[in-house]
Design a protein around this motif. Sequence first.
Motif, short mmCIF file in Angstrom:
data_model
loop_
_atom_site.label_atom_id
_atom_site.label_comp_id
_atom_site.label_asym_id
_atom_site.label_seq_id
_atom_site.Cartn_x
_atom_site.Cartn_y
_atom_site.Cartn_z
N GLU A 53 -1.81 0.94 8.43
CA GLU A 53 -1.44 0.40 9.73
C GLU A 53 -1.16 1.51 10.73
O GLU A 53 -1.57 1.44 11.89
N SER A 54 -0.48 2.54 10.30
CA SER A 54 -0.18 3.68 11.17
C SER A 54 -1.47 4.40 11.58
O SER A 54 -1.65 4.77 12.74
N TRP A 55 -2.39 4.57 10.63
CA TRP A 55 -3.65 5.22 10.93
C TRP A 55 -4.46 4.40 11.93
O TRP A 55 -5.06 4.94 12.86
N ALA A 56 -4.50 3.11 11.74
CA ALA A 56 -5.25 2.23 12.65
C ALA A 56 -4.64 2.25 14.05
O ALA A 56 -5.37 2.33 15.05
N ALA A 57 -3.32 2.20 14.13
CA ALA A 57 -2.66 2.23 15.44
C ALA A 57 -2.95 3.55 16.15
O ALA A 57 -3.21 3.58 17.35
N PHE A 85 -12.32 -4.64 34.15
CA PHE A 85 -13.74 -4.71 34.46
C PHE A 85 -14.57 -4.87 33.17
O PHE A 85 -15.53 -5.62 33.14
N ALA A 86 -14.16 -4.16 32.13
CA ALA A 86 -14.89 -4.20 30.86
C ALA A 86 -14.38 -5.29 29.93
O ALA A 86 -14.89 -5.43 28.81
N HIS A 87 -13.38 -6.06 30.39
CA HIS A 87 -12.76 -7.08 29.54
C HIS A 87 -12.29 -6.46 28.22
O HIS A 87 -12.52 -6.99 27.14
N PHE A 88 -11.63 -5.30 28.35
CA PHE A 88 -11.18 -4.55 27.18
C PHE A 88 -9.69 -4.32 27.27
O PHE A 88 -9.17 -3.95 28.34
N GLY A 89 -8.99 -4.54 26.18
CA GLY A 89 -7.56 -4.29 26.18
C GLY A 89 -7.01 -4.02 24.80
O GLY A 89 -7.56 -4.48 23.79
N LEU A 90 -5.95 -3.23 24.76
CA LEU A 90 -5.27 -2.88 23.52
C LEU A 90 -3.77 -3.03 23.73
O LEU A 90 -3.27 -2.76 24.83
N ARG A 91 -3.05 -3.42 22.68
CA ARG A 91 -1.59 -3.47 22.70
C ARG A 91 -1.08 -2.55 21.61
O ARG A 91 -1.68 -2.46 20.54
N PHE A 92 0.04 -1.87 21.90
CA PHE A 92 0.61 -0.92 20.96
C PHE A 92 2.11 -1.16 20.81
O PHE A 92 2.75 -1.66 21.73
N GLU A 93 2.63 -0.74 19.68
CA GLU A 93 4.07 -0.64 19.50
C GLU A 93 4.43 0.81 19.80
O GLU A 93 3.72 1.72 19.35
N PRO A 94 5.52 1.05 20.55
CA PRO A 94 5.93 2.45 20.75
C PRO A 94 6.13 3.11 19.38
O PRO A 94 6.60 2.47 18.44
N GLU A 95 5.77 4.39 19.26
CA GLU A 95 5.79 5.06 17.97
C GLU A 95 7.18 5.48 17.51
O GLU A 95 7.40 5.66 16.32
N LEU A 96 8.11 5.69 18.41
CA LEU A 96 9.46 6.11 18.05
C LEU A 96 10.46 5.07 18.51
O LEU A 96 10.20 4.31 19.42
N GLU A 97 11.64 5.07 17.88
CA GLU A 97 12.69 4.17 18.36
C GLU A 97 13.07 4.55 19.78
O GLU A 97 13.09 5.73 20.14
N ILE A 98 13.39 3.55 20.57
CA ILE A 98 13.78 3.77 21.95
C ILE A 98 15.20 4.30 21.98
O ILE A 98 16.09 3.77 21.34
N ASP A 99 15.41 5.36 22.73
CA ASP A 99 16.74 5.93 22.90
C ASP A 99 17.42 5.23 24.05
O ASP A 99 17.15 5.52 25.21
N GLU A 100 18.31 4.29 23.74
CA GLU A 100 18.97 3.50 24.78
C GLU A 100 19.85 4.35 25.69
O GLU A 100 20.18 3.98 26.79
N GLN A 101 20.25 5.53 25.21
CA GLN A 101 21.11 6.40 25.99
C GLN A 101 20.34 7.50 26.70
O GLN A 101 20.92 8.45 27.20
N ALA A 102 19.01 7.39 26.72
CA ALA A 102 18.19 8.43 27.33
C ALA A 102 18.59 8.64 28.78
O ALA A 102 18.77 7.70 29.54
N ALA A 103 18.72 9.89 29.14
CA ALA A 103 19.11 10.21 30.51
C ALA A 103 17.96 9.94 31.45
O ALA A 103 16.81 10.22 31.15
N SER A 135 0.82 -1.20 0.00
CA SER A 135 0.00 0.00 0.00
C SER A 135 0.86 1.25 0.00
O SER A 135 1.91 1.31 0.65
N LEU A 136 0.41 2.24 -0.70
CA LEU A 136 1.07 3.54 -0.69
C LEU A 136 0.44 4.45 0.37
O LEU A 136 0.88 5.57 0.55
#
Length: 166
Positions: free
Chosen positions: A13-17, A114-132, A8-9
Amino acid sequence: MSDKPPQSLLPYESWAARALRSVAVDALEYAAREGLPGDHHFYISFRTDHPGTTIPGHLKARYPQEMTIVLQHRFWDLQVDRAAQRFSVGLSFSGVSSILSIPFAALTAFQDPFAHFGLRFEPELEIDEQAASVPDDHAGLPEPEAEATPGQPQVVSLDAFRRKRE
């Protein structure tokens, strides 16, 4: 001939997330404005190493990658800032009050058991391993009890802070 669908052009997937992440943000806004009705409560998992995540140093040291918080009985100052794309909330860990500020992009899961509701996400940006990390203003204080499983996210137990139902 290939059975593979064409690439797809359009970023469906990004819009749905983004739309699903908005459901979690809407729930947080509702709770900030109205409180949590009935027995609704939220489990919110997020990347502690995501750029822009602000948590006390002692929590960052204990949960260097991912943490799950529970919003149920004892939380305060829940604020959702859509313009800044983040929320903040006050919680106690081993009797020490803390304010956590979490970018929406750092969310990895949202559940309302309580509502038996759940969502899983991928973090939107790369993780900064050197983050202070944030300096630890609570050095030497006891840590919250949590079951540690190497390589797995840890859930902070808030049972000690809950009021007993009679």
